[in-house]
Scaffold this active site. Structure first.
Site, mmCIF file in Angstrom:
data_model
loop_
_atom_site.group_PDB
_atom_site.id
_atom_site.type_symbol
_atom_site.label_atom_id
_atom_site.label_comp_id
_atom_site.label_asym_id
_atom_site.label_seq_id
_atom_site.Cartn_x
_atom_site.Cartn_y
_atom_site.Cartn_z
ATOM 1 N N LYS A 224 0.718 -1.223 -0.016
ATOM 2 C CA LYS A 224 0.040 0.131 -0.010
ATOM 3 C C LYS A 224 0.854 1.140 -0.174
ATOM 4 O O LYS A 224 0.589 2.351 -0.846
ATOM 5 C CB LYS A 224 -0.917 -0.086 1.170
ATOM 6 C CG LYS A 224 -1.835 1.176 1.407
ATOM 7 C CD LYS A 224 -3.281 1.155 0.684
ATOM 8 C CE LYS A 224 -4.014 2.426 0.813
ATOM 9 N NZ LYS A 224 -5.065 2.352 1.424
ATOM 10 N N GLU A 234 -4.538 9.246 -7.064
ATOM 11 C CA GLU A 234 -5.018 8.561 -7.815
ATOM 12 C C GLU A 234 -4.893 8.970 -9.452
ATOM 13 O O GLU A 234 -6.145 9.161 -9.715
ATOM 14 C CB GLU A 234 -6.351 8.364 -7.383
ATOM 15 C CG GLU A 234 -6.892 6.648 -7.666
ATOM 16 C CD GLU A 234 -7.971 6.225 -7.189
ATOM 17 O OE1 GLU A 234 -8.137 6.468 -5.754
ATOM 18 O OE2 GLU A 234 -9.167 6.075 -7.332
ATOM 19 N N ASN A 243 -8.634 -0.259 -5.797
ATOM 20 C CA ASN A 243 -10.221 -0.292 -5.754
ATOM 21 C C ASN A 243 -10.864 -1.591 -6.126
ATOM 22 O O ASN A 243 -12.015 -1.634 -6.607
ATOM 23 C CB ASN A 243 -10.868 0.979 -6.284
ATOM 24 C CG ASN A 243 -10.722 2.097 -5.580
ATOM 25 O OD1 ASN A 243 -11.253 1.795 -4.516
ATOM 26 N ND2 ASN A 243 -10.061 3.418 -5.929
ATOM 27 N N HIS A 263 -17.298 -3.752 5.314
ATOM 28 C CA HIS A 263 -16.565 -3.297 4.131
ATOM 29 C C HIS A 263 -15.832 -4.472 3.371
ATOM 30 O O HIS A 263 -16.067 -4.871 2.348
ATOM 31 C CB HIS A 263 -15.724 -2.129 4.641
ATOM 32 C CG HIS A 263 -14.910 -1.595 3.566
ATOM 33 N ND1 HIS A 263 -15.440 -1.185 2.321
ATOM 34 C CD2 HIS A 263 -13.475 -1.895 3.253
ATOM 35 C CE1 HIS A 263 -14.499 -1.072 1.536
ATOM 36 N NE2 HIS A 263 -13.279 -1.457 2.064
HETATM 37 N N1 LIG Z 1 -9.325 5.204 3.770
HETATM 38 C C1 LIG Z 1 -8.920 4.102 3.410
HETATM 39 O O1 LIG Z 1 -7.954 3.884 2.404
HETATM 40 C C2 LIG Z 1 -9.703 2.975 3.524
HETATM 41 C C3 LIG Z 1 -9.302 1.770 3.151
HETATM 42 C C4 LIG Z 1 -10.108 0.625 3.486
HETATM 43 C C5 LIG Z 1 -11.107 0.528 4.201
HETATM 44 N N2 LIG Z 1 -11.610 1.858 4.592
HETATM 45 C C6 LIG Z 1 -12.819 2.141 5.667
HETATM 46 O O2 LIG Z 1 -12.541 1.285 6.582
HETATM 47 C C7 LIG Z 1 -13.703 1.075 7.314
HETATM 48 C C8 LIG Z 1 -13.877 -0.505 7.955
HETATM 49 O O3 LIG Z 1 -12.606 -0.312 8.774
HETATM 50 P P1 LIG Z 1 -12.701 -1.585 9.884
HETATM 51 O O4 LIG Z 1 -13.045 -2.825 9.143
HETATM 52 O O5 LIG Z 1 -11.273 -1.445 10.612
HETATM 53 O O6 LIG Z 1 -13.819 -1.441 10.771
HETATM 54 P P2 LIG Z 1 -14.319 -0.805 12.301
HETATM 55 O O7 LIG Z 1 -13.453 0.464 12.268
HETATM 56 O O8 LIG Z 1 -15.972 -0.573 12.377
HETATM 57 O O9 LIG Z 1 -13.774 -2.068 13.256
HETATM 58 C C9 LIG Z 1 -14.626 -3.174 13.305
HETATM 59 C C10 LIG Z 1 -15.078 -3.519 14.600
HETATM 60 O O10 LIG Z 1 -13.680 -4.018 15.506
HETATM 61 C C11 LIG Z 1 -13.709 -3.370 16.592
HETATM 62 N N3 LIG Z 1 -12.406 -3.242 17.292
HETATM 63 C C12 LIG Z 1 -11.380 -2.469 16.597
HETATM 64 N N4 LIG Z 1 -10.274 -2.974 17.121
HETATM 65 C C13 LIG Z 1 -10.447 -3.799 18.132
HETATM 66 C C14 LIG Z 1 -9.777 -4.802 18.963
HETATM 67 N N5 LIG Z 1 -8.394 -4.501 18.843
HETATM 68 N N6 LIG Z 1 -10.252 -5.672 19.561
HETATM 69 C C15 LIG Z 1 -11.467 -5.768 19.546
HETATM 70 N N7 LIG Z 1 -12.361 -5.104 18.827
HETATM 71 C C16 LIG Z 1 -11.749 -4.376 17.906
HETATM 72 C C17 LIG Z 1 -14.566 -1.891 16.411
HETATM 73 O O11 LIG Z 1 -15.072 -1.583 17.577
HETATM 74 C C18 LIG Z 1 -15.551 -2.318 15.455
HETATM 75 O O12 LIG Z 1 -16.817 -2.810 16.181
HETATM 76 C C19 LIG Z 1 -14.893 1.114 6.180
HETATM 77 O O13 LIG Z 1 -15.438 2.435 6.691
HETATM 78 C C20 LIG Z 1 -14.119 1.526 5.066
HETATM 79 O O14 LIG Z 1 -14.621 2.186 3.940
HETATM 80 C C21 LIG Z 1 -10.709 2.957 4.438
HETATM 81 ZN ZN LIG Z 2 -11.429 -1.215 1.062
#
Ligand SMILES: NC(=O)c1ccc[n+]([C@@H]2O[C@H](COP(=O)([O-])OP(=O)(O)OC[C@H]3O[C@@H](n4cnc5c(N)ncnc54)[C@H](O)[C@@H]3O)[C@@H](O)[C@H]2O)c1
Ligand SMILES: [Zn+2]
Length: 356
Positions: A224, A234, A243, A263
């Site tokens: 990444k 991009e 993507n 996601h």
């Molecule tokens: N900015 C970017 O380049 C980019 C890239 C990919 C995804 N995203 C975004 O990221 C988001 C998804 O992120 P995610 O999957 O981390 O979801 P999230 O932030 O919702 O975390 C997932 C769950 O895990 C819990 N959690 C977090 N850390 C924990 C830990 N260590 N122990 C126990 N529970 C924990 C959180 O409270 C939540 O319930 C989406 O909105 C997506 O669009 C952004």
């Molecule tokens: Zn993604």
């Protein structure tokens, strides 16, 4: 396979370059070594598990804000509440925003940092696999709009990323699997050897074997970081490869109502849809499509999109995608495992054939 000692990677962006620190400890504010006051943004789950330990004896914490966990909190309303909390706490232009949590916290906190008083310094402390290997690196910050995912946002690079892999021990299995979808993505878009390595090490990975996990996170974050270093905004088609599966995934997430489908789950099903399209176009062979489907199933991720009952809605939603130009949907389609095409326009009939 590398060992699980501390590692530092760098994102090369001239005067905005920064490092990604990977360690197997728990996250601690003191290692960021800041003189200025900090404002921490987290969610309820991560707050309960890690916030106290994270702050430790630090004296420079101005305040913190904890959101309800989950995708629905990635909203403008939520950002506005955080701005209020920051103003009340006395935050100013030098206040440092720290995201402690998953991708939802990271994207939202980044958006807040990018806009509060026209931008304040920002650090990412990711605690989910998905945030470690993807969202915390690269500076895409955003909130969702009810009509489209990540529609309100900007590019805003953090000053540093601090990954503490020990936090994965408390991450629910389903969330860990969601992160594996983005890990598989790196193999499919540009690293066939890594994809094969994932197939060979899949059970060790699911068992959180430290060396396997360490290699997975290092290689993914490095991939990444390298892509972002070469195409921050991009512009040259390279970053767009990240993507893969996401045009389908964003429609899937928007139509299912944010938060029901994770996601990473939507990305898994979206990548398989892209592979089917590729196969119909005479690119990816069935054997490779099958390998990707098998690994996806092994990780207990969905292989099918669920929001296709009203196809017109699905296409309408994909028409809102940020990659589109001149009203035409641009798809990322793999050529084969390890090789991916830049965004391309494809006849709707072919997409329908692949989806149904
Ligand atoms: N900015 C970017 O380049 C980019 C890239 C990919 C995804 N995203 C975004 O990221 C988001 C998804 O992120 P995610 O999957 O981390 O979801 P999230 O932030 O919702 O975390 C997932 C769950 O895990 C819990 N959690 C977090 N850390 C924990 C830990 N260590 N122990 C126990 N529970 C924990 C959180 O409270 C939540 O319930 C989406 O909105 C997506 O669009 C952004
Ligand atoms: Zn993604």
């Amino acid at each position: 396979v590398q060992n699980n000692k501390n590692q530092t990677l760098s994102v090369q962006l001239k005067d905005r370059s920064y490092n990604i620190h990977i360690a197997c400890k728990y996250p601690q504010l003191e290692i960021i070594d800041l003189i200025n006051k900090v404002f921490i943004i987290t969610d309820h789950n991560v707050e309960n598990l890690y916030l106290k330990k994270f702050i430790g004896e630090a004296k420079n914490v101005l305040g913190f804000y904890s959101i309800k966990a989950g995708e629905q909190s990635k909203s403008l309303t939520q950002a506005e509440d955080i701005f209020s909390a920051m103003i009340k706490a006395g935050a100013d232009r030098k206040t440092v925003v720290i995201a402690l949590g998953g991708g939802v916290v990271g994207d939202l906190a980044g958006f807040v940092a990018a806009t509060f008083m026209r931008g304040v310094p920002f650090y990412q402390c990711p605690t989910t696999l998905l945030a470690m290997v993807d969202s915390s690196v690269g500076g895409k910050v955003a909130v969702n709009h009810k009509l489209g995912k990540n529609i309100i946002g900007n590019f805003y690079q953090p000053k540093g990323v601090y990954i503490s892999t020990d936090t994965l021990k408390t991450l629910p299995k389903r969330e860990f699997a969601a992160g594996l979808a983005e890990v598989m993505k790196y193999g499919i878009i540009k690293d066939a050897a890594f994809f094969t390595w994932l197939e060979e090490n899949k059970d060790k990975l699911l068992n959180l074997d430290p060396e396997t996990l360490s290699h997975t996170i290092n290689l993914s974050a490095k991939t990444k970081a390298d892509i972002v270093s070469q195409d921050e905004y991009e512009k040259n088609g390279l970053r767009a490869l990240l993507n893969l599966g996401h045009t389908f995934a964003h429609a899937e997430e928007t139509l299912s109502g944010y938060g029901k489908i994770l996601h990473g789950e939507a990305v898994a099903a979206g990548m398989i849809a892209a592979c089917h399209v590729s196969n119909i176009l005479g690119k990816m062979n069935l054997e490779e499509c099958d390998r990707i489907t098998k690994l996806t199933e092994y990780f207990d991720l969905p292989t099918k999109l669920t929001q296709l009952t009203t196809l017109d809605h699905f296409f309408k939603c994909m028409e809102g995608d940020k990659k589109n130009q001149n009203g035409k949907i641009h798809y990322i389609i793999p050529e084969s495992i390890g090789d991916c095409n830049p965004p391309m326009v494809i006849d709707r009939k072919i997409i329908e054939e692949a989806l149904l």
